[in-house]
Design a protein around this motif. Structure first.
Motif, PDB file in Angstrom:
ATOM      1  N   ALA A 250       0.830  -1.209   0.000  1.00 56.80           N
ATOM      2  CA  ALA A 250       0.000   0.000   0.000  1.00 56.80           C
ATOM      3  C   ALA A 250       0.861   1.254   0.000  1.00 56.80           C
ATOM      4  O   ALA A 250       0.554   2.239  -0.686  1.00 56.80           O
ATOM      5  CB  ALA A 250      -0.922  -0.015   1.214  1.00 56.80           C
ATOM      6  N   GLU A 251       1.949   1.273   0.761  1.00 56.51           N
ATOM      7  CA  GLU A 251       2.838   2.431   0.790  1.00 56.51           C
ATOM      8  C   GLU A 251       3.518   2.632  -0.553  1.00 56.51           C
ATOM      9  O   GLU A 251       3.709   3.771  -1.003  1.00 56.51           O
ATOM     10  CB  GLU A 251       3.880   2.251   1.894  1.00 56.51           C
ATOM     11  CG  GLU A 251       3.294   2.291   3.304  1.00 56.51           C
ATOM     12  CD  GLU A 251       4.336   1.977   4.366  1.00 56.51           C
ATOM     13  OE1 GLU A 251       5.467   1.613   3.973  1.00 56.51           O
ATOM     14  OE2 GLU A 251       4.018   2.077   5.564  1.00 56.51           O
ATOM     15  N   SER A 254       0.996   4.238  -2.911  1.00 56.16           N
ATOM     16  CA  SER A 254       0.761   5.647  -2.596  1.00 56.16           C
ATOM     17  C   SER A 254       1.925   6.528  -3.032  1.00 56.16           C
ATOM     18  O   SER A 254       1.764   7.729  -3.270  1.00 56.16           O
ATOM     19  CB  SER A 254       0.526   5.807  -1.094  1.00 56.16           C
ATOM     20  OG  SER A 254       1.702   5.453  -0.367  1.00 56.16           O
TER      21      SER A 254
END
Length: 289
Positions: A250-251, A254
């Motif tokens: 997820a990081e 992003s």
């Protein structure tokens, strides 16, 4: 600590409670149950083996008083001189002999110079389903018996004795219970007749000297009690690792990077240009001077 917060969810708490309860039962109930069986069977085998080479002793030396018991001398060979008490008899029901259900016949015996003991005369087969057959009365007068000393059993609390077909019937050879039923004081241990004895019936064989699987079962329950918490810890660790990978992905998304890759993809090279006609002639005939 936030990363471990999922362990406080109801599903994980319920799983941890089940694992803890299972491990507790393994160590406090299941393993001791099997190991206790192994200890009892091993002790019985040792006592039977020792009795094979020991000489018989008068029963009064092991049961000197009316309230005596001789747990440490079970299966010892003994002799008893005295007489059967007339009109006193009971049947122990639901006993097993060679896979068949039988009655064992017990009667009180007054030992000369000693206590009154219960004597297991042997077994008889039921008739017409579960009815006891006609049983010969034990001999009157003074007789000498050869027998083995046995520990008294404990009567099951949910199975009361009863009278049927004119015979007092019980579910265990419990000298305390039979003393009340027959109205005779009895010692805490009883005698099991050997073959060809006065008043003897079907001979009860000795148990096989086999320790059984109880020791291995006990060790298995201990192993289960250890493996269960370790398994819970492994599942928790796997969940933490899976959540860590999801968070890293997820990081990366992003930040505008493809998930799961640490280096950018190489830039595509432009396609080579097609050679001109002049270049083709030069390559074929050589440069003109």
């Amino acid at each position: 600590m936030k990363r471990l917060a999922f362990l406080l969810r109801p599903s994980w708490l319920a799983l941890a409670a089940v694992v803890a309860l299972f491990a507790y039962l393994c160590f406090t109930v299941l393993a001791p149950w099997q190991l206790g069986k192994n200890a009892r069977v091993s002790k019985e085998n040792d006592q039977i083996s020792a009795s094979m080479t020991a000489d018989p002793v008068p029963v009064a030396t092991l049961l000197p008083h009316q309230d005596s018991t001789a747990t440490d001398h079970e299966w010892s060979r003994v002799t008893a001189t005295g007489h059967y008490l007339p009109g006193k008899q009971a049947l122990a029901r639901l006993r097993m002999v060679q896979g068949a259900t039988v009655f064992e016949v017990v009667a009180p015996f007054a030992v000369d110079g000693g206590p009154t003991v219960l004597v297991d005369r042997g077994w008889v087969a039921p008739q017409a389903g579960s009815r006891p057959p006609e049983i010969d009365a034990p001999p009157s007068g003074t007789v000498t018996l050869a027998a083995r000393l046995r520990d008294g059993e404990t009567a099951p609390p949910d199975k009361a004795p009863f009278v049927a077909d004119g015979a007092q019937q019980v579910y265990a050879i419990d000298p305390g219970q039979l003393s009340s039923l027959l109205g005779v004081p009895l010692a805490g241990s009883y005698l099991q007749l050997a073959a060809d004895q006065p008043g003897g019936l079907g001979v009860l064989e000795l148990p096989h000297l086999d320790s059984g699987p109880f020791l291995s079962y006990g060790i298995q329950w201990i192993a289960f009690g250890i493996v269960a918490p370790l398994g819970l810890g492994y599942f928790a660790w796997s969940e933490i690792q899976a959540r860590r990978r999801e968070r890293a992905a997820a990081e990366a998304l992003s930040a505008g990077e493809p998930a799961g890759e640490d280096t950018p993809e190489p830039q595509a090279q432009p396609a080579p240009r097609a050679p001109s006609v002049e270049q083709k002639l030069t390559d074929r005939y050589g440069r003109r001077r």
